[in-house]
Design a protein around this motif. Sequence first.
Motif, mmCIF file in Angstrom:
data_model
loop_
_atom_site.group_PDB
_atom_site.id
_atom_site.type_symbol
_atom_site.label_atom_id
_atom_site.label_comp_id
_atom_site.label_asym_id
_atom_site.label_seq_id
_atom_site.Cartn_x
_atom_site.Cartn_y
_atom_site.Cartn_z
ATOM 1 N N GLY A 24 119.373 -16.394 -26.482
ATOM 2 C CA GLY A 24 120.765 -16.180 -26.099
ATOM 3 C C GLY A 24 121.710 -16.317 -27.274
ATOM 4 O O GLY A 24 122.648 -15.523 -27.428
ATOM 5 N N ILE A 25 121.464 -17.303 -28.128
ATOM 6 C CA ILE A 25 122.304 -17.490 -29.324
ATOM 7 C C ILE A 25 122.112 -16.321 -30.280
ATOM 8 O O ILE A 25 123.078 -15.772 -30.812
ATOM 9 N N GLU A 26 120.850 -15.927 -30.491
ATOM 10 C CA GLU A 26 120.551 -14.826 -31.402
ATOM 11 C C GLU A 26 121.190 -13.522 -30.931
ATOM 12 O O GLU A 26 121.678 -12.743 -31.750
ATOM 13 N N GLU A 27 121.185 -13.273 -29.638
ATOM 14 C CA GLU A 27 121.795 -12.058 -29.094
ATOM 15 C C GLU A 27 123.270 -11.951 -29.458
ATOM 16 O O GLU A 27 123.805 -10.856 -29.598
ATOM 17 N N GLU A 28 123.912 -13.090 -29.598
ATOM 18 C CA GLU A 28 125.341 -13.113 -29.935
ATOM 19 C C GLU A 28 125.586 -13.163 -31.442
ATOM 20 O O GLU A 28 126.719 -13.123 -31.898
ATOM 21 N N GLY A 29 124.511 -13.281 -32.231
ATOM 22 C CA GLY A 29 124.640 -13.210 -33.682
ATOM 23 C C GLY A 29 125.205 -14.441 -34.365
ATOM 24 O O GLY A 29 125.863 -14.331 -35.396
ATOM 25 N N VAL A 30 124.939 -15.609 -33.823
ATOM 26 C CA VAL A 30 125.432 -16.856 -34.412
ATOM 27 C C VAL A 30 124.241 -17.660 -34.959
ATOM 28 O O VAL A 30 123.164 -17.663 -34.364
ATOM 29 N N LEU A 31 124.455 -18.340 -36.076
ATOM 30 C CA LEU A 31 123.403 -19.153 -36.676
ATOM 31 C C LEU A 31 123.210 -20.448 -35.895
ATOM 32 O O LEU A 31 124.150 -20.963 -35.287
ATOM 33 N N THR A 82 122.495 -27.128 -17.505
ATOM 34 C CA THR A 82 121.628 -26.339 -16.634
ATOM 35 C C THR A 82 120.179 -26.816 -16.727
ATOM 36 O O THR A 82 119.809 -27.485 -17.685
ATOM 37 N N THR A 83 119.414 -26.451 -15.732
ATOM 38 C CA THR A 83 117.966 -26.649 -15.770
ATOM 39 C C THR A 83 117.248 -25.314 -15.589
ATOM 40 O O THR A 83 116.031 -25.285 -15.516
ATOM 41 N N ALA A 84 117.994 -24.222 -15.519
ATOM 42 C CA ALA A 84 117.367 -22.939 -15.235
ATOM 43 C C ALA A 84 117.896 -21.765 -16.068
ATOM 44 O O ALA A 84 117.133 -20.888 -16.421
ATOM 45 N N LYS A 85 119.162 -21.736 -16.378
ATOM 46 C CA LYS A 85 119.755 -20.558 -17.026
ATOM 47 C C LYS A 85 119.999 -20.818 -18.513
ATOM 48 O O LYS A 85 121.126 -20.810 -18.998
ATOM 49 N N HIS A 86 118.906 -21.021 -19.227
ATOM 50 C CA HIS A 86 118.977 -21.424 -20.622
ATOM 51 C C HIS A 86 119.504 -20.319 -21.536
ATOM 52 O O HIS A 86 120.232 -20.591 -22.477
ATOM 53 N N ARG A 87 119.134 -19.074 -21.271
ATOM 54 C CA ARG A 87 119.626 -17.967 -22.097
ATOM 55 C C ARG A 87 121.153 -17.869 -21.998
ATOM 56 O O ARG A 87 121.839 -17.706 -23.005
ATOM 57 N N LYS A 88 121.681 -17.991 -20.800
ATOM 58 C CA LYS A 88 123.133 -17.924 -20.616
ATOM 59 C C LYS A 88 123.832 -19.103 -21.296
ATOM 60 O O LYS A 88 124.921 -18.951 -21.845
ATOM 61 N N LEU A 89 123.219 -20.277 -21.270
ATOM 62 C CA LEU A 89 123.803 -21.428 -21.957
ATOM 63 C C LEU A 89 123.874 -21.150 -23.453
ATOM 64 O O LEU A 89 124.890 -21.407 -24.098
ATOM 65 N N GLY A 90 122.799 -20.591 -24.019
ATOM 66 C CA GLY A 90 122.800 -20.233 -25.438
ATOM 67 C C GLY A 90 123.849 -19.184 -25.755
ATOM 68 O O GLY A 90 124.561 -19.277 -26.765
ATOM 69 N N GLN A 91 123.960 -18.183 -24.884
ATOM 70 C CA GLN A 91 124.982 -17.152 -25.081
ATOM 71 C C GLN A 91 126.379 -17.767 -25.056
ATOM 72 O O GLN A 91 127.232 -17.419 -25.874
ATOM 73 N N ASN A 92 126.622 -18.661 -24.119
ATOM 74 C CA ASN A 92 127.948 -19.283 -24.025
ATOM 75 C C ASN A 92 128.266 -20.133 -25.239
ATOM 76 O O ASN A 92 129.422 -20.185 -25.675
ATOM 77 N N ALA A 93 127.280 -20.812 -25.796
ATOM 78 C CA ALA A 93 127.514 -21.590 -27.011
ATOM 79 C C ALA A 93 128.006 -20.661 -28.124
ATOM 80 O O ALA A 93 129.001 -20.940 -28.799
ATOM 81 N N ALA A 94 127.311 -19.542 -28.290
ATOM 82 C CA ALA A 94 127.679 -18.585 -29.336
ATOM 83 C C ALA A 94 129.015 -17.910 -29.029
ATOM 84 O O ALA A 94 129.837 -17.708 -29.923
ATOM 85 N N ARG A 95 129.251 -17.584 -27.763
ATOM 86 C CA ARG A 95 130.513 -16.947 -27.384
ATOM 87 C C ARG A 95 131.689 -17.892 -27.628
ATOM 88 O O ARG A 95 132.765 -17.453 -28.042
ATOM 89 N N TYR A 96 131.506 -19.172 -27.369
ATOM 90 C CA TYR A 96 132.569 -20.149 -27.628
ATOM 91 C C TYR A 96 132.912 -20.140 -29.120
ATOM 92 O O TYR A 96 134.087 -20.143 -29.490
ATOM 93 N N LYS A 98 132.547 -17.751 -31.258
ATOM 94 C CA LYS A 98 133.184 -16.490 -31.646
ATOM 95 C C LYS A 98 134.536 -16.271 -30.981
ATOM 96 O O LYS A 98 135.258 -15.347 -31.320
ATOM 97 N N GLY A 99 134.865 -17.104 -29.987
ATOM 98 C CA GLY A 99 136.117 -16.941 -29.279
ATOM 99 C C GLY A 99 136.072 -15.855 -28.216
ATOM 100 O O GLY A 99 137.108 -15.347 -27.795
ATOM 101 N N ASN A 100 134.878 -15.504 -27.775
ATOM 102 C CA ASN A 100 134.706 -14.492 -26.745
ATOM 103 C C ASN A 100 134.689 -15.138 -25.355
ATOM 104 O O ASN A 100 134.377 -16.329 -25.238
ATOM 105 N N PRO A 101 134.997 -14.369 -24.313
ATOM 106 C CA PRO A 101 134.967 -14.923 -22.959
ATOM 107 C C PRO A 101 133.580 -15.454 -22.601
ATOM 108 O O PRO A 101 132.557 -14.849 -22.971
ATOM 109 N N LEU A 102 133.552 -16.568 -21.917
ATOM 110 C CA LEU A 102 132.291 -17.161 -21.489
ATOM 111 C C LEU A 102 131.775 -16.457 -20.245
ATOM 112 O O LEU A 102 132.551 -15.862 -19.502
#
Length: 105
Positions: A24-31, A82-96, A98-102
């Motif tokens: 999820g983090i990688e999809e958003e392009g954040v280290l 979460t205990t189930a939606k780990h990809r979305k949690l990773g995406q939200n970390a990266a989106r935060y 970048k300043g993108n909507p969660l």
Amino acid sequence: MVRPEIIIKTYNPDTKALKEMLAGIEEEGVLYKVIHEQMPKDQMTLGYIASQMSQLEVGIGIQADHAALYVKKIKDAPLFHTTAKHRKLGQNAARYVKGNPLIEI
């Protein structure tokens, strides 16, 4: 040299959960950087400590399949957990970062 990255602290992580979160983090392009702990700690403690360590002020803690996303500026509670939606949690970390909507978890 300090890199601007999301810090992920783990203790005995579920490998599938960790892999999904990193994807999820990688999809958003954040280290990111993963730090494996040897001493038992829960996901909340790990996430809080990770956010304090991160130059981006965003950290994730993961213990087994329990994950928590913390932001340094928000000290009282995790932004998400979460205990189930780990990809979305990773995406939200990266989106935060970048300043993108969660996205909803």
